[in-house]
Design an enzyme around this catalytic site. Structure first.
Site, PDB file in Angstrom:
ATOM      1  CE  LYS A 124      -4.186   0.737   0.227  1.00 31.02           C
ATOM      2  NZ  LYS A 124      -5.467  -0.300   0.043  1.00 31.02           N
ATOM      3  CG  ASP A 130      -7.202   3.365  -0.544  1.00 30.00           C
ATOM      4  OD1 ASP A 130      -7.703   2.616  -0.788  1.00 30.00           O
ATOM      5  OD2 ASP A 130      -7.703   4.113  -0.093  1.00 30.00           O
TER       6      ASP A 130
END
Ligand code: NDP
Ligand code: 2IT
Length: 450
Positions: free
Chosen positions: A130, A170
């Site tokens: 991430k 995201d």
């Protein structure tokens, strides 16, 4: 985190707290997983002997870098960039990029840690990672966002590659940002390496249904949970928090399946629309005009109410889909939902329910799907995008959605069966954590101490 863990993992958790001070969301995510692993470690002593829990909680690599950029009036800003490459036992690091002022190392680590198990649950060859930045895209022009993305990629490109690390979107990162990031990667490397990013435009290597996949997948998972209880979405009232990518398409799919979505929100407040959200109008306001839910309410008129600072969980519903951000559904919210007779809660966002909120739902017997299972449709479709890029192919929307549906059903069944196998019937949290952990642990065990 107050709750005590099984003695097989408690000392490891204490050590993780000590070595990662101040990273509260990371602690919370680790606690939630370790809380369910005791029985697995008891059955599989070789996992503990190989130091698997210690290794899985330590990222393989953590990158933090400076991202300088210039705004439209010539002022220089310095943002911080992150990429946490958490685990590559099952495939290249895979996971989104978040641009939001709240982003710090603890947030990126919590998201990266969740991603390991989520990606394992998809059954596809993707590891967990991430990244993101504390850059705030709100109110910035396209040109400013482009310059920021170019600066961000100018550092990050050296760590990426279709076989190494493959970011996607995201919070705050959608099609526009992926376009600018891909353009800069292509320019620096002189390679049209389509598989290095997912969420691309469908005209240049993107997959059909990737935009819709997370929200659609969350509703498909909900449908499976309801089916286990002989229920259907038809005619139910659904509350969705957020109004971004995940929320929009969760609302759209819920209504396609006959439910009525009565509320959506953003950080300013919520709208209550008893006749059902007009998803075409909401898409126009959010995706095209980059507006707010207040603008939606104004445009929709009639009996639609905008409640500044309002919370969607106060609107009576049968199904709740938290699709905005972490820790947005508290114990108090859970009690309100239960009092209003909620049947199911499925997390479209990552870790939106606090541990106390999840406990309230569990004790009340509400069907509860954790994010790492319920929102895995997004990353699963990213893996389908990688598959199409590798074969230089492009599938139809119908074919891609069919694959997404099959993946969501298989994740549901894996969670359900694993929970039963470990004597926790109906506990999707335990099922998801254990099923995901087993897959990664087997791969790490086979690949030695690295
Ligand atoms: P978007 O940026 O498209 O939308 C985010 C939405 O959440 C907006 O409505 C935003 O409101 C709201 N929001 C964000 N932060 C906060 C906050 N601190 N307080 C209140 N509201 C907030 O993001 P996505 O829809 O992509 O992501 C939503 C969630 O889903 C995140 O948890 C993400 O990690 C998760 N997720 C996303 C996937 C994807 O494919 N995009 C896949 C799997 C999970 P506002 O505009 O007012 O900030
Ligand atoms: O949280 C997530 O799963 C995402 N943001 C999507 C990751 C991806 O690589 O598609």
């Amino acid at each position: 985190m107050a709750a005590t863990l099984d003695p097989s993992v408690d000392p490891l958790y204490r050590d993780i707290l000590r070595r990662n001070p101040g990273q509260e969301e990371f602690h919370q995510a680790v606690h939630e997983v370790l809380d369910t692993l005791g029985p697995v470690l008891a059955r599989r002593p070789e996992f503990a002997e190989a130091g698997l829990v210690e290794r899985i909680a330590e990222p393989e690599r953590q990158l933090i870098f400076r991202v300088p950029w210039t705004d439209d009036v010539g002022r220089v800003h310095v943002a911080r960039g992150f990429r946490v490459e958490f685990n590559s036992a099952l495939g290249p690091y895979k996971g989104g990029l978040r641009f939001h002022p709240s982003v710090d190392l603890g947030i990126v680590k919590f998201l990266g840690f969740e991603q390991i198990f989520k990606n394992a649950l998809t059954g596809m060859a993707i590891g967990g990672g991430k990244g993101g930045s504390d850059f705030d895209p709100k109110g910035r022009s396209d040109a400013e966002v482009m310059r920021f993305c170019q600066s961000f990629m100018t550092e990050l490109y050296r760590h990426l590659g279709e076989h190494t690390d493959v970011p996607a979107g995201d919070i705050g990162v959608g099609g526009r940002e992926i376009g600018y990031l891909f353009g800069q990667y292509r320019r620096i490397t002189n390679r049209h390496e389509a598989g290095v990013l997912t969420g691309k435009g469908t005209g240049w290597g993107g997959s059909q249904a990737r935009t819709e996949a997370t929200g659609y997948g969350c509703v498909l998972f909900t449908k499976e949970m309801l089916r286990m209880r002989d229920r259907d979405l038809e005619g139910l009232r659904v509350a969705v928090s957020g109004s971004g990518n995940v929320a929009l398409y969760a609302a759209e799919k819920a209504q396609q399946l006959g439910a009525t979505v009565v509320t959506v929100s953003d950080s300013g407040g919520c709208v209550v629309d008893d006749k059902g959200i007009d998803t075409a109008l909401l898409k126009q306001v959010k995706e095209v005009e980059r507006g707010r839910v207040a603008d939606y309410a104004e445009r929709r008129g009639g009996e639609v109410r905008y409640v500044p600072g309002g919370r969607v969980w106060e609107v009576p519903c049968d199904v709740a889909l938290p699709c905005a951000t972490q820790n947005e559904l508290t114990a108090e919210d859970a009690r309100t939902l239960v009092a209003n007779g909620v049947l199911a809660v499925a997390e479209g966002a990552n870790m939106p329910t606090t541990p106390e909120g999840a406990a309230v739902l569990r004790e009340a017997g509400v069907a509860f799907a954790p994010g790492k299972a319920a929102n895995a449709g997004g990353v699963a479709t990213s893996a389908l995008e990688m598959q199409q890029n590798a074969s230089r192919d492009a599938w139809s929307f119908a074919r891609t959605e069919e694959r997404l549906t099959a993946v969501m059903r298989s994740i549901h069944d894996a969670c359900h069966e694993t929970a039963e196998r470990y004597g926790r019937p109906g506990d999707y949290v335990a099922g998801a954590n254990i099923a995901g952990f087993e897959r990664v642990a087997e791969a790490m065990l086979a690949q030695g101490v690295i």
